[in-house]
Every structure is written in C-alpha cells, then in structure tokens.
Write a protein that holds these residues in place. Structure first.
Motif, mmCIF file in Angstrom:
data_model
loop_
_atom_site.group_PDB
_atom_site.id
_atom_site.type_symbol
_atom_site.label_atom_id
_atom_site.label_comp_id
_atom_site.label_asym_id
_atom_site.label_seq_id
_atom_site.Cartn_x
_atom_site.Cartn_y
_atom_site.Cartn_z
ATOM 1 N N LEU A 84 -55.187 18.809 12.469
ATOM 2 C CA LEU A 84 -55.936 17.555 13.427
ATOM 3 C C LEU A 84 -57.396 17.941 12.833
ATOM 4 O O LEU A 84 -57.829 18.961 12.997
ATOM 5 C CB LEU A 84 -55.667 18.121 14.850
ATOM 6 C CG LEU A 84 -56.362 17.427 15.725
ATOM 7 C CD1 LEU A 84 -55.947 16.020 15.533
ATOM 8 C CD2 LEU A 84 -56.219 17.986 17.161
ATOM 9 N N MET A 85 -57.871 16.765 12.668
ATOM 10 C CA MET A 85 -59.250 16.836 12.054
ATOM 11 C C MET A 85 -60.072 15.643 12.866
ATOM 12 O O MET A 85 -59.588 14.538 13.112
ATOM 13 C CB MET A 85 -59.172 16.165 10.616
ATOM 14 C CG MET A 85 -58.481 17.053 9.562
ATOM 15 S SD MET A 85 -58.975 18.766 9.706
ATOM 16 C CE MET A 85 -57.715 19.391 8.734
ATOM 17 N N LEU A 86 -61.024 16.137 13.602
ATOM 18 C CA LEU A 86 -61.907 15.483 14.634
ATOM 19 C C LEU A 86 -63.192 15.232 14.224
ATOM 20 O O LEU A 86 -63.826 16.202 13.744
ATOM 21 C CB LEU A 86 -61.839 16.015 16.122
ATOM 22 C CG LEU A 86 -60.343 16.486 16.538
ATOM 23 C CD1 LEU A 86 -60.588 17.181 18.001
ATOM 24 C CD2 LEU A 86 -59.598 15.420 16.722
ATOM 25 N N SER A 87 -63.815 13.962 14.336
ATOM 26 C CA SER A 87 -65.286 13.757 14.056
ATOM 27 C C SER A 87 -65.728 12.671 15.116
ATOM 28 O O SER A 87 -64.850 12.208 15.549
ATOM 29 C CB SER A 87 -65.629 13.450 12.621
ATOM 30 O OG SER A 87 -64.764 12.112 12.339
ATOM 31 N N GLY A 88 -67.043 12.780 15.284
ATOM 32 C CA GLY A 88 -67.620 11.869 16.250
ATOM 33 C C GLY A 88 -67.879 12.836 17.502
ATOM 34 O O GLY A 88 -66.864 13.590 17.998
ATOM 35 N N ALA A 89 -68.970 12.524 18.119
ATOM 36 C CA ALA A 89 -69.202 13.292 19.424
ATOM 37 C C ALA A 89 -68.480 12.692 20.755
ATOM 38 O O ALA A 89 -68.111 11.578 20.449
ATOM 39 C CB ALA A 89 -70.766 13.355 19.629
ATOM 40 N N GLY A 90 -68.236 13.606 21.558
ATOM 41 C CA GLY A 90 -67.845 13.063 22.945
ATOM 42 C C GLY A 90 -66.279 13.483 23.157
ATOM 43 O O GLY A 90 -65.847 13.244 24.210
ATOM 44 N N SER A 91 -65.493 14.272 22.092
ATOM 45 C CA SER A 91 -64.192 14.384 22.498
ATOM 46 C C SER A 91 -64.091 15.736 23.330
ATOM 47 O O SER A 91 -64.952 16.568 23.590
ATOM 48 C CB SER A 91 -63.385 14.650 21.303
ATOM 49 O OG SER A 91 -63.030 13.351 20.560
ATOM 50 N N SER A 92 -63.039 15.914 24.053
ATOM 51 C CA SER A 92 -62.709 16.862 24.972
ATOM 52 C C SER A 92 -61.122 17.407 24.587
ATOM 53 O O SER A 92 -60.310 16.742 24.023
ATOM 54 C CB SER A 92 -62.841 16.631 26.378
ATOM 55 O OG SER A 92 -61.615 15.565 26.935
ATOM 56 N N LEU A 93 -60.901 18.716 25.079
ATOM 57 C CA LEU A 93 -59.689 19.470 24.631
ATOM 58 C C LEU A 93 -59.131 20.249 25.750
ATOM 59 O O LEU A 93 -59.922 21.054 26.175
ATOM 60 C CB LEU A 93 -60.011 20.200 23.231
ATOM 61 C CG LEU A 93 -58.844 20.426 22.775
ATOM 62 C CD1 LEU A 93 -57.904 19.648 21.997
ATOM 63 C CD2 LEU A 93 -59.258 21.595 21.298
ATOM 64 N N PHE A 104 -57.417 22.974 11.568
ATOM 65 C CA PHE A 104 -58.065 22.147 12.605
ATOM 66 C C PHE A 104 -59.599 22.206 12.284
ATOM 67 O O PHE A 104 -60.085 23.173 11.859
ATOM 68 C CB PHE A 104 -57.855 22.952 13.926
ATOM 69 C CG PHE A 104 -58.536 22.309 15.179
ATOM 70 C CD1 PHE A 104 -57.685 21.433 15.822
ATOM 71 C CD2 PHE A 104 -59.964 22.273 15.334
ATOM 72 C CE1 PHE A 104 -58.478 20.781 17.154
ATOM 73 C CE2 PHE A 104 -60.696 21.947 16.587
ATOM 74 C CZ PHE A 104 -59.689 20.911 17.267
ATOM 75 N N SER A 105 -60.232 20.845 12.428
ATOM 76 C CA SER A 105 -61.557 20.789 12.291
ATOM 77 C C SER A 105 -62.137 19.922 13.290
ATOM 78 O O SER A 105 -61.594 18.708 13.525
ATOM 79 C CB SER A 105 -61.885 20.256 10.630
ATOM 80 O OG SER A 105 -63.070 19.847 10.697
ATOM 81 N N ALA A 106 -63.440 20.192 13.810
ATOM 82 C CA ALA A 106 -63.991 19.474 14.879
ATOM 83 C C ALA A 106 -65.415 19.451 14.316
ATOM 84 O O ALA A 106 -66.216 20.464 14.282
ATOM 85 C CB ALA A 106 -63.877 20.025 16.158
ATOM 86 N N ASP A 107 -66.048 18.379 13.781
ATOM 87 C CA ASP A 107 -67.248 18.386 13.248
ATOM 88 C C ASP A 107 -68.417 17.949 13.926
ATOM 89 O O ASP A 107 -69.470 18.039 13.865
ATOM 90 C CB ASP A 107 -67.082 17.128 12.157
ATOM 91 C CG ASP A 107 -66.409 17.579 10.955
ATOM 92 O OD1 ASP A 107 -66.109 18.741 10.643
ATOM 93 O OD2 ASP A 107 -66.088 16.675 10.169
ATOM 94 N N ALA A 108 -67.912 17.750 15.497
ATOM 95 C CA ALA A 108 -69.085 17.395 16.642
ATOM 96 C C ALA A 108 -68.624 18.257 17.906
ATOM 97 O O ALA A 108 -67.591 18.744 17.620
ATOM 98 C CB ALA A 108 -68.925 16.179 16.727
ATOM 99 N N PRO A 109 -69.551 18.607 18.723
ATOM 100 C CA PRO A 109 -69.057 19.574 19.774
ATOM 101 C C PRO A 109 -68.190 19.022 20.647
ATOM 102 O O PRO A 109 -67.996 17.906 20.599
ATOM 103 C CB PRO A 109 -70.527 19.685 20.469
ATOM 104 C CG PRO A 109 -71.572 19.275 19.557
ATOM 105 C CD PRO A 109 -71.100 18.312 18.506
#
Length: 207
Positions: A84-93, A104-109
């Motif tokens: 799972l690769m996430l980019s762009g601000a504003g996601s929650s988990l 796993f990668s999350a490039d934004a907070p």
C-alpha cells in the motif's frame, strides 16, 4: 457482497443515501453467480472515490497492491495486502493491516482515527503520524525496516510500539503515552538523524 463481473478489479460498492451515492466505499469478498468467490478491488475504490471519502475494507487476504494520491479515510478490519503506497495530504488510517510484498509507504502525514496495527514483511515508511485525540489511538508497527518522521507532534499518540531490525527516526518530536522500540536480529538498531530529537511520554498537561 455480490460480484458478477468479468474481473473483480472492475467492481466497486458505494454507499447509498436513498437518493444518491454517499462518500462510503466498501471492499470485501462476495459469491460469484457461477460459483466460488472473488474480492472487490481496493484500487478501484481509490480510483472511483473522491477526497474525503471513507474506504471500508473487510477482513481477508487480498492478492492486491494499491496506491493512492489523495485524501481518504482508510478503515481496515483484519486485512492482508501485497503493498500500500499513499501520497497526498489528509488521509487517515485505522485497523489491522498486514503487507506481504513491497510494504507500506505514506509520503504525507497520516492521522490515526483508531487503534492501528501494521505488519510489513518489507519496508514501512511514514512521513509523520498523529492521533485525533490525545493518547486515544495506539500504534503498533512491525516491519523489516522502518523510517519514521515525527509521531504525535500535533496530537500525541497512545501506546506506541515499533519492532524492526533497522529503524530510522527522522523527525524532531515523538509524543505518545509510551514508546517501545525493539528488533529481532542481532544487529537490530535505532538511528536518529536529527541533531536534537525529543521524546515525550508525559500525560497531557504534564511537566
């Protein structure tokens, strides 16, 4: 879930208000009319939804990798993915997620909206992680290698545990009710990259 398409990766289930689709999307398993079962596609749910939507993923093992550039709420039951690769601000988990492939990668907070447990056989990388209520969201991370930006710098996390053979902490502030760092290999290490790194496990309002 009912799946009756040429391929499950063409399918998506969206919530309904009674007059129109809502911002909830659902990924799970369903029976095929010809027999057997198939999984819906997380990637299709990402692609068909808009910023602010919530993606609910039912328990199960999905032979899928997915990537997202945008802001979604991600709600995992007990889910296994390839990566799972996430980019762009504003996601929650929130929830329980296992990654068996690239990791796993999350490039934004990221915001944690509930207790979150992530296990990755490969790498796990987070730009930053915050809670939504002080001390209200625990975070457990197990991975081959880990890169973490700041944790709880805006809203402190609950109990936080990281297990990895190689952990790199690149943030300036780590705030949680408690921290645990461990590794299974004889050369397991935790490396700090900032000149000054602050760890705070005091209760909110503490001195």
């Amino acid at each position: 879930y009912g799946v009756n398409l040429a391929s499950s990766d063409a399918s998506v289930v969206q919530g309904w208000t009674g007059t129109a689709g809502d911002a909830n999307f659902y990924v799970g398993f369903g029976a095929l009319t010809a027999g057997g079962s198939a999984a819906l596609s997380l990637q299709t749910a990402f692609d068909k939804s808009a910023d602010g939507a919530v993606i609910h993923v039912a328990s199960g093992t999905y032979g899928q990798s997915a990537s997202l550039n945008g802001a979604r709420g991600l709600d995992f039951d007990n889910v296994t993915l390839e990566s799972l690769m996430l980019s762009g601000a504003g996601s929650s988990l929130r929830g329980n997620l296992t990654l068996t492939g690239a990791g796993f990668s999350a490039d934004a907070p990221l915001l944690l909206t509930g207790n979150t447990n992530i296990t990755a056989s490969g790498a796990a990388r987070f730009a930053a992680v915050d809670g939504t209520s002080a001390g209200g969201q625990s975070f457990t991370l197990v991975a081959g290698t880990v890169e973490l930006g700041s944790l709880g710098s805006q809203t402190r996390l609950g109990a936080t545990s990281v297990s990895s053979n190689q952990t790199v902490l690149g943030g300036a502030a780590y705030n949680a009710d408690s921290f645990s760092f461990s590794g299974t290999g004889s050369n397991a290490s935790v490396r700090l990259t900032q000149a000054l790194t602050r760890f705070d496990t005091r209760a909110a309002g503490g001195n």
